[in-house]
Design an enzyme around this catalytic site. Structure first.
Site, PDB file in Angstrom:
ATOM      1  N   LYS A 143       0.620  -1.343   0.152  1.00  0.00           N
ATOM      2  CA  LYS A 143      -0.039  -0.078  -0.237  1.00  0.00           C
ATOM      3  C   LYS A 143       0.763   1.481  -0.150  1.00  0.00           C
ATOM      4  O   LYS A 143       0.663   2.115  -0.544  1.00  0.00           O
ATOM      5  CB  LYS A 143      -1.016   0.279   1.042  1.00  0.00           C
ATOM      6  CG  LYS A 143      -1.974  -1.304   1.142  1.00  0.00           C
ATOM      7  CD  LYS A 143      -3.194  -1.428   2.576  1.00  0.00           C
ATOM      8  CE  LYS A 143      -3.849  -1.690   2.198  1.00  0.00           C
ATOM      9  NZ  LYS A 143      -3.328  -3.889   2.708  1.00  0.00           N
ATOM     10  N   HIS A 172     -14.781  -4.061   7.700  1.00  0.00           N
ATOM     11  CA  HIS A 172     -14.204  -3.990   6.237  1.00  0.00           C
ATOM     12  C   HIS A 172     -13.883  -5.361   5.205  1.00  0.00           C
ATOM     13  O   HIS A 172     -13.484  -5.345   4.453  1.00  0.00           O
ATOM     14  CB  HIS A 172     -12.373  -4.385   6.557  1.00  0.00           C
ATOM     15  CG  HIS A 172     -12.164  -3.049   7.312  1.00  0.00           C
ATOM     16  ND1 HIS A 172     -12.049  -1.521   7.254  1.00  0.00           N
ATOM     17  CD2 HIS A 172     -11.585  -2.837   8.857  1.00  0.00           C
ATOM     18  CE1 HIS A 172     -11.585  -0.614   7.721  1.00  0.00           C
ATOM     19  NE2 HIS A 172     -11.299  -1.736   9.226  1.00  0.00           N
ATOM     20  N   ARG A 174      -6.772  -7.820  -9.608  1.00  0.00           N
ATOM     21  CA  ARG A 174      -7.588  -9.243 -10.135  1.00  0.00           C
ATOM     22  C   ARG A 174      -9.079  -9.393 -10.868  1.00  0.00           C
ATOM     23  O   ARG A 174      -9.399  -7.414 -10.096  1.00  0.00           O
ATOM     24  CB  ARG A 174      -7.224 -10.475  -8.981  1.00  0.00           C
ATOM     25  CG  ARG A 174      -7.837  -9.417  -7.730  1.00  0.00           C
ATOM     26  CD  ARG A 174      -7.943 -10.209  -6.304  1.00  0.00           C
ATOM     27  NE  ARG A 174      -8.213  -9.647  -5.098  1.00  0.00           N
ATOM     28  CZ  ARG A 174      -9.296  -9.373  -4.538  1.00  0.00           C
ATOM     29  NH1 ARG A 174     -10.282  -9.466  -5.490  1.00  0.00           N
ATOM     30  NH2 ARG A 174      -9.196  -9.204  -3.395  1.00  0.00           N
TER      31      ARG A 174
END
Length: 664
Positions: free
Chosen positions: A119, A238, A300
């Site tokens: 990230k 999440h 993906r």
């Protein structure tokens, strides 16, 4: 368009493997499935043209072993490997190994995955490309005091995030500087345990955040397009629950800005294949052109890709296969348009009323609504394994407007019948009726804020009990002797078990074909104009003669008769115990402890002869990496322990017997 491959291998299982096989079959491409011990009889294995066993049930010994999967592809003559999502789909080392074996990976290159895999590095890359990023710190200095200082500069609340992985792991929201140090250690520890990397970054926490992502697609010729946005703000811890496309409240101006940023992000790394650029969005008011920031990229196909397919008419898996074979993108940007609105709800075998505890075990019956696209990897008779994600299906609806699509989702959920295991269907239906969600005014915190109301379950209705009684007794209102007796009425006394509690009812059959259901001597529910046609039962209820319909399925489980009733959009499973069974004793007296799900005994702290108090922890069982304590139902003396540490046990199996209570 020319067929890109003659044979492909799907390096996955369950719903996504079945999804890829369906498209491959339509394209005339042969498929190879891989499977573990637990999946030997799985749906994806049955659907594929060939199947190769790759190891034991744990993913670390099967679906994560890239070398075995590549060997299976080479042995069967597959030309390409489709990774699905999860498992090895974003593992660049696996992509390198696929390339080295002379095979084609259906997805981006290893370099592209690495560029977006961490990230912090991804945020730096996006910032340099001109893509807006969340204010924060993603540098190499991981000193606790330094990070605390950066958090002060950013301004609380902040979000500590593990730079590797996803799914909410290694993520902690901090509202107060005094809580930062403890939260940092916790996030680092979880990052290390989950991804082998304790490195974190610090971001400004956006108040009232929404999660909006853009589907992008690139080819190997420099082409890149977007297929519009999806809103994935309905999340629990999440994890996405319901997704939709397009995003509610989206304006043409904001869409143009967001999709342009997403395509810029894809082009910045020369991206090829299907990918998703995820943005965190300020949901405190109307969407703004300057109110969204890059969060991460998923390199993906996404779980929620069907909603994009629904509104664009594009088969994203078909695009993946053509692009992987070297073809240019099948459509230009100006040919892509939004048509209507779509929703996807993730149907899981889990019990929201018990903290979303996974509900493993056999699916005695599984039937979906004809008014939805239902992407599933299981069938009636299959088992939800403790080794894998407990998804049953993705329920997808599409209509001209958001209101119509949401109404369709609610209808489809209400027509879905899962017997034999708990599901989150009622929870999903409650979400689909939540005022904020219906109005399009919601953010990522709506589920947690309203969790109690959303997970509260309606009580067992008398209609469910009545239909269950009719099925258990195998009654036919068309029979000539229905309700006939020389004196009085035909009566039956039934003692069901529902959610561990005894449900006793007296059912009376009347000569006119009606049925009465009562508790003790009190008046109860009356059903008239009863009709039974296979699994479908209809009746008029009460003085108002309200028409009600039910779908009823029965199955034998551990000497108990399971009666599953879908009525008024709600499924209720009732058990009619054998009088000699442990379940009957448990229901009557609390004399046994039964396994709440299929799993493994990992701890036992009780022996024959021990006296325990009500609520005492007797042991622990594990399923799907979650531990559940086994508690004493009452005070008493242990008469038998019918399991040992390490034993696999089926849901409903008797684990501990108590001595009978002395008669008063």
């Amino acid at each position: 368009m020319k067929k890109p491959f003659s044979k492909i291998l799907i390096a996955n299982r369950g719903e996504i493997a079945c999804r890829v096989i369906r498209t491959a079959r339509q394209m005339g491409i042969a498929t190879v499935a891989v499977y573990s011990d637990a999946d030997a009889a799985a749906m994806h294995v049955a659907m594929a043209d060939e199947a190769v066993h790759i190891g034991p049930s744990p993913v670390s010994e099967s679906y994560l072993l890239g070398a075995r999967i590549i060997e299976a592809a080479l042995t069967t003559g597959a030309q390409a490997i489709h990774p699905g999502y999860g498992f090895l789909s974003e593992n660049p080392d696996f992509v390198d190994a696929v390339d080295a074996a002379g095979l084609i990976f259906v997805g981006p290159s290893a370099a592209e995955i690495r560029a977006m895999g961490l990230k912090d590095a991804a945020k730096d890359l996006m910032s340099k490309a001109g893509v807006p990023v969340v204010p924060g710190y993603q540098g190499s200095n991981q000193d606790a005091a330094f990070l605390a200082g950066e958090a002060e500069k950013i301004g609380y609340p902040v979000l500590i995030k593990a730079r590797a992985g996803g799914g909410g792991k290694g993520m902690r929201k901090v509202d107060d500087p005094a809580e930062f140090a403890e939260a940092l250690v916790s996030a680092q520890r979880e990052g290390q345990a989950s991804f082998g990397d304790p490195h974190v970054l610090i971001e400004k926490f956006i108040t009232s955040p929404r999660h909006i992502e853009v589907q992008v697609f690139g080819d190997n010729h420099g082409g890149a397009v977007h297929l519009f946005e999806r809103d994935c703000s309905l999340q629990r811890r999440h994890q996405k629950v319901i997704e939709e496309a397009p995003a509610p409240g989206m304006t043409p101006e904001v869409r143009a800005a967001m999709t342009e940023a997403a395509v810029t992000a894809a082009k910045a790394i020369g991206y090829s294949g299907a990918g998703t650029i995820e943005f965190i969005v300020d949901g405190s008011g109307p969407l703004r052109e300057d109110g969204f920031w890059f969060m991460e990229m998923n390199t993906r196909l996404q779980v929620e890709h069907p909603v994009t397919e629904a509104i664009t008419g594009v088969d994203l898996v078909e695009w993946q296969l053509h692009v992987a074979a070297g073809a240019p993108l099948p459509m230009a940007q100006d040919a892509l348009q939004i048509n209507g609105h779509a929703f996807e709800a993730r149907l899981y075998a889990e019990d929201p009323s018990k903290g979303f505890l996974p509900a493993t075990g056999k699916l005695e019956h599984l039937a979906f609504s004809d008014h939805a696209r239902n992407d599933s990897g299981v069938r009636s008779g299959d088992s939800i394994s403790p080794f894998y994600d407990p998804m049953i299906a993705k329920v997808i609806t599409h209509a001209a407007t958001r209101t119509e699509a949401l109404d369709g989702l609610l209808r489809a959920l209400g027509e879905t019948h899962v017997a034999g295991t708990a599901t989150n269907a009622e929870f999903l239906s409650a979400l689909a009726q939540h005022d904020g969600f219906v109005n399009g005014s919601f953010d990522t915190g709506v589920i947690e804020r309203d969790l109690t109301a959303l997970t509260s379950s309606a009580p067992l209705s008398e209609a469910h009990i009545a239909f269950a009684a009719l099925a258990a007794l195998k009654l036919d209102p068309k029979a000539r002797d229905f309700g006939f007796r020389l004196w009085g009425h035909a009566e039956h006394a039934l003692r069901f078990v529902y959610d561990g509690e005894v449900v006793e009812r007296r059912i009376t059959l009347h000569s006119d074909g009606s049925v009465s259901l009562a508790v003790d001597l009190n008046d109860g529910l009356k059903l008239s104009q009863l009709s039974i046609d296979g699994a479908e039962m209809t009746a008029r209820i009460g003085d108002a003669k309200t028409l009600i319909t039910a779908q009823v399925q029965t199955a034998t489980r551990n000497a108990e008769l399971l009666v599953s009733v879908l009525c008024d959009g709600v499924v209720r499973d009732l058990l009619l115990p054998d009088p000699r069974s442990g379940l009957a004793m448990a229901a009557d007296l609390g004399d046994v402890v039964v396994a709440p799900m299929t799993g493994t005994i990992v701890a036992l702290g009780v022996a024959v002869g021990d006296h325990v108090e009500e609520g005492t922890k007797l042991g622990v069982m594990e399923a799907m990496k979650m531990e559940t304590s086994l508690l004493a139902p009452r005070a008493g003396t242990v008469a038998a322990v019918l399991c040992a540490v390490g034993d696999p046990v089926e849901g409903g199996a008797v684990l501990v017997n108590f001595e009978e209570l002395a008669a008063e």
